[in-house]
Design a protein around this motif. Sequence first.
Motif, PDB file in Angstrom:
ATOM      1  N   GLN A  12       1.677  11.686   1.559  1.00 46.37           N
ATOM      2  CA  GLN A  12       0.848  10.933   0.612  1.00 46.37           C
ATOM      3  C   GLN A  12       0.973  11.505  -0.797  1.00 46.37           C
ATOM      4  OE1 GLN A  12      -0.629   7.974   1.258  1.00 46.37           O
ATOM      5  NE2 GLN A  12      -0.780   7.987  -0.967  1.00 46.37           N
ATOM      6  N   ARG A  13       0.988  12.820  -0.909  1.00 44.75           N
ATOM      7  CA  ARG A  13       1.151  13.444  -2.231  1.00 44.75           C
ATOM      8  C   ARG A  13       2.490  13.059  -2.847  1.00 44.75           C
ATOM      9  NH1 ARG A  13      -0.693  19.645  -2.126  1.00 44.75           N
ATOM     10  NH2 ARG A  13      -0.019  19.415  -4.288  1.00 44.75           N
ATOM     11  N   CYS A  14       3.520  12.988  -2.004  1.00 44.68           N
ATOM     12  CA  CYS A  14       4.845  12.583  -2.482  1.00 44.68           C
ATOM     13  C   CYS A  14       4.784  11.160  -3.027  1.00 44.68           C
ATOM     14  CB  CYS A  14       5.844  12.686  -1.337  1.00 44.68           C
ATOM     15  SG  CYS A  14       7.547  12.389  -1.795  1.00 44.68           S
ATOM     16  N   ARG A  15       4.139  10.274  -2.285  1.00 43.33           N
ATOM     17  CA  ARG A  15       4.004   8.884  -2.725  1.00 43.33           C
ATOM     18  C   ARG A  15       3.186   8.769  -4.006  1.00 43.33           C
ATOM     19  NH1 ARG A  15       2.985   6.875   3.352  1.00 43.33           N
ATOM     20  NH2 ARG A  15       5.165   6.576   3.903  1.00 43.33           N
ATOM     21  N   ASP A  16       2.266   9.719  -4.195  1.00 46.25           N
ATOM     22  CA  ASP A  16       1.417   9.710  -5.394  1.00 46.25           C
ATOM     23  C   ASP A  16       2.113  10.310  -6.610  1.00 46.25           C
ATOM     24  OD1 ASP A  16      -0.582   8.516  -3.925  1.00 46.25           O
ATOM     25  OD2 ASP A  16      -1.657  10.393  -3.529  1.00 46.25           O
ATOM     26  N   GLY A  17       3.368  10.786  -6.422  1.00 41.15           N
ATOM     27  CA  GLY A  17       4.127  11.275  -7.560  1.00 41.15           C
ATOM     28  C   GLY A  17       4.237  12.784  -7.681  1.00 41.15           C
ATOM     29  N   ASP A  18       3.706  13.530  -6.723  1.00 45.77           N
ATOM     30  CA  ASP A  18       3.816  14.994  -6.741  1.00 45.77           C
ATOM     31  C   ASP A  18       5.261  15.376  -6.427  1.00 45.77           C
ATOM     32  OD1 ASP A  18       3.783  17.737  -6.310  1.00 45.77           O
ATOM     33  OD2 ASP A  18       1.959  17.710  -5.102  1.00 45.77           O
ATOM     34  N   ARG A  19       5.965  15.918  -7.416  1.00 41.02           N
ATOM     35  CA  ARG A  19       7.390  16.235  -7.252  1.00 41.02           C
ATOM     36  C   ARG A  19       7.638  17.380  -6.284  1.00 41.02           C
ATOM     37  NH1 ARG A  19      10.526  14.872 -12.601  1.00 41.02           N
ATOM     38  NH2 ARG A  19       9.187  13.236 -13.380  1.00 41.02           N
ATOM     39  N   GLU A  61      17.685   9.758   2.400  1.00 44.50           N
ATOM     40  CA  GLU A  61      17.131   8.702   3.246  1.00 44.50           C
ATOM     41  C   GLU A  61      15.651   8.953   3.549  1.00 44.50           C
ATOM     42  OE1 GLU A  61      18.111   6.648   7.548  1.00 44.50           O
ATOM     43  OE2 GLU A  61      19.718   7.689   6.488  1.00 44.50           O
ATOM     44  N   ALA A  62      15.282  10.211   3.789  1.00 47.83           N
ATOM     45  CA  ALA A  62      13.880  10.549   4.064  1.00 47.83           C
ATOM     46  C   ALA A  62      13.007  10.266   2.844  1.00 47.83           C
ATOM     47  CB  ALA A  62      13.766  12.013   4.476  1.00 47.83           C
ATOM     48  N   TYR A  63      13.472  10.675   1.686  1.00 49.11           N
ATOM     49  CA  TYR A  63      12.698  10.445   0.462  1.00 49.11           C
ATOM     50  C   TYR A  63      12.517   8.942   0.217  1.00 49.11           C
ATOM     51  CZ  TYR A  63      11.092  10.722  -4.346  1.00 49.11           C
ATOM     52  OH  TYR A  63      10.347  10.590  -5.488  1.00 49.11           O
ATOM     53  N   GLN A  64      13.584   8.190   0.379  1.00 48.66           N
ATOM     54  CA  GLN A  64      13.501   6.748   0.172  1.00 48.66           C
ATOM     55  C   GLN A  64      12.543   6.100   1.170  1.00 48.66           C
ATOM     56  OE1 GLN A  64      17.655   5.653   0.416  1.00 48.66           O
ATOM     57  NE2 GLN A  64      17.953   5.873  -1.801  1.00 48.66           N
ATOM     58  N   ALA A  65      12.584   6.546   2.427  1.00 49.70           N
ATOM     59  CA  ALA A  65      11.684   5.995   3.444  1.00 49.70           C
ATOM     60  C   ALA A  65      10.226   6.289   3.096  1.00 49.70           C
ATOM     61  CB  ALA A  65      12.029   6.571   4.819  1.00 49.70           C
ATOM     62  N   ILE A  66       9.969   7.503   2.640  1.00 52.51           N
ATOM     63  CA  ILE A  66       8.600   7.871   2.244  1.00 52.51           C
ATOM     64  C   ILE A  66       8.137   7.001   1.079  1.00 52.51           C
ATOM     65  CG2 ILE A  66       7.222   9.685   1.132  1.00 52.51           C
ATOM     66  CD1 ILE A  66       8.818  11.702   2.882  1.00 52.51           C
ATOM     67  N   MET A  67       8.983   6.870   0.082  1.00 52.05           N
ATOM     68  CA  MET A  67       8.592   6.131  -1.126  1.00 52.05           C
ATOM     69  C   MET A  67       8.455   4.628  -0.860  1.00 52.05           C
ATOM     70  SD  MET A  67       7.962   8.572  -3.010  1.00 52.05           S
ATOM     71  CE  MET A  67       7.600   7.833  -4.588  1.00 52.05           C
ATOM     72  N   LYS A  68       9.135   4.125   0.167  1.00 51.27           N
ATOM     73  CA  LYS A  68       9.003   2.705   0.520  1.00 51.27           C
ATOM     74  C   LYS A  68       7.800   2.453   1.431  1.00 51.27           C
ATOM     75  CE  LYS A  68      13.855   1.498   0.008  1.00 51.27           C
ATOM     76  NZ  LYS A  68      15.100   1.117   0.693  1.00 51.27           N
ATOM     77  N   GLY A  69       7.089   3.526   1.786  1.00 49.89           N
ATOM     78  CA  GLY A  69       5.878   3.377   2.588  1.00 49.89           C
ATOM     79  C   GLY A  69       6.094   3.335   4.090  1.00 49.89           C
ATOM     80  N   LYS A  70       7.268   3.764   4.559  1.00 50.22           N
ATOM     81  CA  LYS A  70       7.535   3.770   6.004  1.00 50.22           C
ATOM     82  C   LYS A  70       6.522   4.666   6.702  1.00 50.22           C
ATOM     83  CE  LYS A  70      10.967   5.061   9.436  1.00 50.22           C
ATOM     84  NZ  LYS A  70      11.668   3.985  10.078  1.00 50.22           N
ATOM     85  N   GLU A  71       6.000   4.187   7.819  1.00 52.83           N
ATOM     86  CA  GLU A  71       5.055   4.990   8.591  1.00 52.83           C
ATOM     87  C   GLU A  71       5.838   6.021   9.409  1.00 52.83           C
ATOM     88  OE1 GLU A  71       1.834   4.594  12.173  1.00 52.83           O
ATOM     89  OE2 GLU A  71       2.195   2.831  10.915  1.00 52.83           O
ATOM     90  N   ILE A  72       5.567   7.273   9.155  1.00 56.70           N
ATOM     91  CA  ILE A  72       6.264   8.371   9.837  1.00 56.70           C
ATOM     92  C   ILE A  72       5.191   9.251  10.454  1.00 56.70           C
ATOM     93  CG2 ILE A  72       7.874  10.288   9.590  1.00 56.70           C
ATOM     94  CD1 ILE A  72       8.754   8.921   6.899  1.00 56.70           C
TER      95      ILE A  72
END
Length: 192
Positions: free
Chosen positions: A9-16, A54-65
Motif C-alpha cells: 500500500q505504501r508503494c502504491r501511495d508513492g513511497d519510493r 513485473e512485480a512493481y508494475q503489478a503492484i502499481m496496477k492494483g493487482k491483489e497479491i
Amino acid sequence: MQEDQAWIQRCRDGDREAFYHLVEPLLDRVYSTAAAILRSAHLAEDAVQNALIEAYQAIMKGKEIRYFAAWFKQMAAMRAIDLARKRSRIDRMSEDLEQVEPVDRQAQPMEVLLIKEEQNSLLAQVMSLDIPHRSVVLLFYYQELSLEEISIVLGVKVGTVKSRLHRARLKLLKLYQSDENKKVVQHVGYKE
C-alpha cells in the motif's frame, strides 16, 4: 503477510522506499535460484530484474497479491525458466557450466580435492538435465524448498513436482553409474 500488505500500500501511495523494503529480503534467494536454473550470473541478473519490473508494475496496477514472498519467488523462477528456454532455443546451452576458481592443489589435502571433484561432477550431472528436471533438483536440494514451495514457484501440481524429482533422480543415477563405469575402465587401462 500484513506487513507485506502495508508495504504494498505504501508503494502504491508513492513511497519510493517501500518497494525496496518489500523485495530486499527475497533478492538473494531469487537470484541464487535464477543463477542455478540459468547457469549464468548475467542471465540471472536479467531474470531478477525482469521479475522486479513485473512485480512493481503489478503492484502499481492494483493487482491483489496475498502472499507476496511466494508470488515473487514464483515469478522470478518463471522469468529464469523463460530465459533458459529462450537461450536453449538460441544456442542450446553452449556456455560453460560454471566459473570455478582454480584449485591450488599443493595447498589442500587430497581428501578435500576428491570431495570437491565429486561435488563438481554431481553438479555437472545435475546441470546436464533438461530444464524441468534440473529446476526441481536445484530447488529441492540446493535451495532446500519443500515440494509444496516448489509447486508454487514452478506453478505446477505437487504430484508433478514429485514425478519430475523421481525422474531426475533416476536420470542422475544412470549418469552416475555411467561415469563410474568410465572411471573403472580408465583406471584399468581398457581401450575400446
